[in-house]
Design an enzyme around this catalytic site. Sequence first.
Site, mmCIF file in Angstrom:
data_model
loop_
_atom_site.group_PDB
_atom_site.id
_atom_site.type_symbol
_atom_site.label_atom_id
_atom_site.label_comp_id
_atom_site.label_asym_id
_atom_site.label_seq_id
_atom_site.Cartn_x
_atom_site.Cartn_y
_atom_site.Cartn_z
ATOM 1 N N GLN A 141 16.912 2.644 -5.312
ATOM 2 C CA GLN A 141 16.629 1.828 -4.140
ATOM 3 C C GLN A 141 17.701 0.775 -3.865
ATOM 4 O OE1 GLN A 141 12.294 1.453 -5.564
ATOM 5 N NE2 GLN A 141 12.142 1.219 -3.350
ATOM 6 N N ARG A 170 13.146 -6.402 -14.269
ATOM 7 C CA ARG A 170 12.821 -4.979 -14.438
ATOM 8 C C ARG A 170 13.718 -4.148 -13.521
ATOM 9 N NH1 ARG A 170 8.055 -1.589 -11.808
ATOM 10 N NH2 ARG A 170 8.589 0.401 -12.756
ATOM 11 N N HIS A 208 12.457 6.257 -12.634
ATOM 12 C CA HIS A 208 11.778 5.732 -11.445
ATOM 13 C C HIS A 208 12.092 6.674 -10.268
ATOM 14 C CE1 HIS A 208 10.198 1.864 -9.388
ATOM 15 N NE2 HIS A 208 10.272 2.782 -8.430
ATOM 16 N N ASN A 250 7.843 5.491 -13.932
ATOM 17 C CA ASN A 250 7.203 4.716 -12.882
ATOM 18 C C ASN A 250 6.225 5.590 -12.107
ATOM 19 O OD1 ASN A 250 7.090 2.222 -11.195
ATOM 20 N ND2 ASN A 250 7.625 3.704 -9.603
ATOM 21 N N GLU A 251 4.970 5.210 -12.144
ATOM 22 C CA GLU A 251 3.944 5.796 -11.264
ATOM 23 C C GLU A 251 3.908 7.311 -11.219
ATOM 24 O OE1 GLU A 251 4.832 4.011 -7.491
ATOM 25 O OE2 GLU A 251 3.608 2.266 -7.943
ATOM 26 N N ASN A 295 1.285 -1.364 -11.248
ATOM 27 C CA ASN A 295 1.909 -1.672 -9.954
ATOM 28 C C ASN A 295 0.758 -1.852 -8.973
ATOM 29 O OD1 ASN A 295 4.305 -1.126 -11.209
ATOM 30 N ND2 ASN A 295 4.806 0.683 -10.010
ATOM 31 N N TYR A 302 -0.699 -3.074 -5.337
ATOM 32 C CA TYR A 302 -0.436 -3.479 -3.955
ATOM 33 C C TYR A 302 -1.696 -3.497 -3.101
ATOM 34 C CZ TYR A 302 4.548 -2.669 -4.856
ATOM 35 O OH TYR A 302 5.825 -2.716 -5.366
ATOM 36 N N GLU A 343 4.706 -4.610 -10.783
ATOM 37 C CA GLU A 343 5.058 -4.677 -9.356
ATOM 38 C C GLU A 343 3.895 -5.275 -8.593
ATOM 39 O OE1 GLU A 343 6.421 -1.126 -7.298
ATOM 40 O OE2 GLU A 343 7.504 -0.484 -9.091
ATOM 41 N N TRP A 369 7.748 -7.440 -6.700
ATOM 42 C CA TRP A 369 8.522 -6.405 -6.032
ATOM 43 C C TRP A 369 8.880 -6.957 -4.671
ATOM 44 C CZ3 TRP A 369 10.678 -1.985 -7.646
ATOM 45 C CH2 TRP A 369 11.327 -1.231 -6.671
ATOM 46 N N GLU A 383 13.362 1.890 0.950
ATOM 47 C CA GLU A 383 11.941 2.086 0.655
ATOM 48 C C GLU A 383 11.544 3.545 0.831
ATOM 49 O OE1 GLU A 383 9.355 0.695 -0.646
ATOM 50 O OE2 GLU A 383 10.459 -1.093 -1.236
ATOM 51 N N TRP A 384 12.194 4.411 0.082
ATOM 52 C CA TRP A 384 11.849 5.822 0.037
ATOM 53 C C TRP A 384 11.694 6.415 1.437
ATOM 54 C CZ3 TRP A 384 13.399 6.611 -4.619
ATOM 55 C CH2 TRP A 384 13.172 5.671 -5.617
ATOM 56 N N PHE A 416 10.515 -5.792 1.491
ATOM 57 C CA PHE A 416 9.737 -6.443 0.439
ATOM 58 C C PHE A 416 10.506 -7.579 -0.226
ATOM 59 C CE2 PHE A 416 7.340 -2.476 0.494
ATOM 60 C CZ PHE A 416 6.067 -2.860 0.113
HETATM 61 C C1 BGC Z 1 7.250 1.858 -6.052
HETATM 62 C C2 BGC Z 1 8.468 1.173 -5.520
HETATM 63 C C3 BGC Z 1 8.296 0.928 -4.037
HETATM 64 C C4 BGC Z 1 7.080 0.044 -3.839
HETATM 65 C C5 BGC Z 1 6.839 -0.388 -2.412
HETATM 66 C C6 BGC Z 1 5.940 1.271 -5.548
HETATM 67 O O1 BGC Z 1 4.966 2.231 -5.510
HETATM 68 O O2 BGC Z 1 7.282 1.849 -7.455
HETATM 69 O O3 BGC Z 1 9.591 1.960 -5.792
HETATM 70 O O4 BGC Z 1 9.411 0.404 -3.443
HETATM 71 O O5 BGC Z 1 5.955 0.767 -4.268
HETATM 72 O O6 BGC Z 1 6.690 0.680 -1.561
#
Ligand code: BGC
Length: 552
Positions: free
Chosen positions: A60, A117, A162, A207-208, A348, A350, A429, A477, A484-485, A493
């Site tokens: 990223q 991290r 990741h 990661n995830e 993580n 959100y 995160e 994060w 952002e993928w 962010f």
């Molecule tokens: C991921 C990050 C991503 C973030 C926000 C997480 O699920 O680990 O790579 O940027 O979400 O979208």
Amino acid sequence: MKITASITYYYFFCFLLVILLISAKAFAEEGNGNAEQPAEVKKSDFPDGFLFGVSTSSYQIEGAILDDDKSLSNWDVFVRKRGSVNNGDTADIAADHYHRYLEDIEIIHSLGVDAYRFSISWARILPRGKLGDVNPAGIMFYNKIIDNLLIRGIKPFVTIHHYDFPQELLDRYGGWLSPFMQDDYAHFAETCFKYFGDRVRYWITMNEANLLSELAYEKGIYPPGRCSPPFGNCSAGNSDIEPLIAMHNMLLAHSKAVKLYREQFQHKQGGMMGVAVSAMMYEPLSDDELDKEAANRALAFSLAWGLDPLVYGDYPPEMRRYHGKELPTFTSEEKQLLSNSTDFIGLNHYATVYAKDCIYSNCMCSNSTCLPGENRAIKGFVSTITERDGVPIGEPTGMFQTFIVPRGIKEIVDYAKKRYPDKPVFIVENGYCPPWEHGEVDDLRHDTKRVEYHKAYIASLAQAIRDGADVRGYFIWTLMDAFEWSSGYDLKFGLYSLDRVTLNRIPRLSAKWYRDFLRKTSLKDLESRSAIPAINQDGLVPNVKDGSAEMA
Ligand code: BGC
């Protein structure tokens, strides 16, 4: 007498009025689905040794797509497929962290964090995976990062994998659908332990894996972009089965890496091995028992899917109950390898959503607001909803189904505490991105919403700790706006805004707030921070390049 009576009535009336106003306010907030007030929180509310940090990931931010013998990664190839990323964005340059890492480490240092991290680009240090040689330039790059962090008293918190891996592994085996990835990953992890482990005390294997399986093999929006209807329209894939296979291989890969570390490195290097899982919180949509069960099921099919095997050696019983033979099984040897294969749990976090039962209720998708496939086993027969009676669960953010619900972080930590009582937790995160429609406005540096967000989430986390949860760290994060993928650069962010033309890093109000929050630190913490020695032209700190740096 009369006067005294009137005064009494007057006070009684005022008292009633106040009670009425308070109840009306509480009622209004309740109705809003957002009865949480950001509480003032201080660093001193957290236990000694608690790590505050920031998180990033290699793909990223690094850019430098083919520099110094790095090979193409699965993401480098995927972003070139038409329609895979918003605006056709790529991470060929990203934040150019590969060339600006020193400036970035200075920024990280200026925030006053305890830990940073970041992840290792597999394609940078092993361009051909297990088949090829170690790339010395890649090793050198991460050595410089680790050394420069340590010398500033910042602990490296390293994610081995990741999302990005050499494209060759996708071409050769089909990526995580193949059990061959397990050994390739173990080789990658071993390479990391060998070259960096003398200075790294915190490792995250993956990661995830839970979210990656979903996005890559169920929704098909991450490479290799595989899915089937009704989840999406990919050219190939099977959304009901493949996420389970990919996850199975990732879990076993994790267990192999941990075995290696514990047998060959841990006694000398003394680090901890953990994993990071996507930790969405689910609350029942209604008081109905079926919705309560749906919320429990959703947690089992997401968080526990990624953690039960690493703690108890097998998939959650809830998943066994509702899945057929598509859920793979572990041999008894594998169960043994998996069991207790994580020293800590990385969450993580959100989002918090409502869960609605789809076993006894009809969850067929009838309009554009519902998600397809929620009446399937792969989704645990749960519909995820973000409104109750037309009222959103919290204030919106720029991410799909992600609203501001600070209580969610405490709820998910409490869930982990109950299900895995002996495992320490790190929040690796937690972050905020402003809603799309205000993208322009919120890109301004005065990001008060982000500040409020972190204050409220950190306060809720402090409460979880006061209530007995063993939480040892919190990472925001992310450091700066990043790739952002599949959303490209549309989601922001960062504590720092990134000028996409000059690539200048510009602190937002939230960066200043975090620095102030962290500054209110004890004298003891300050004293443990070392003075920064000079750095030579190569970005190396003399005497630490072969691992002789003292741990902070
Ligand atoms: C991921 C990050 C991503 C973030 C926000 C997480 O699920 O680990 O790579 O940027 O979400 O979208």
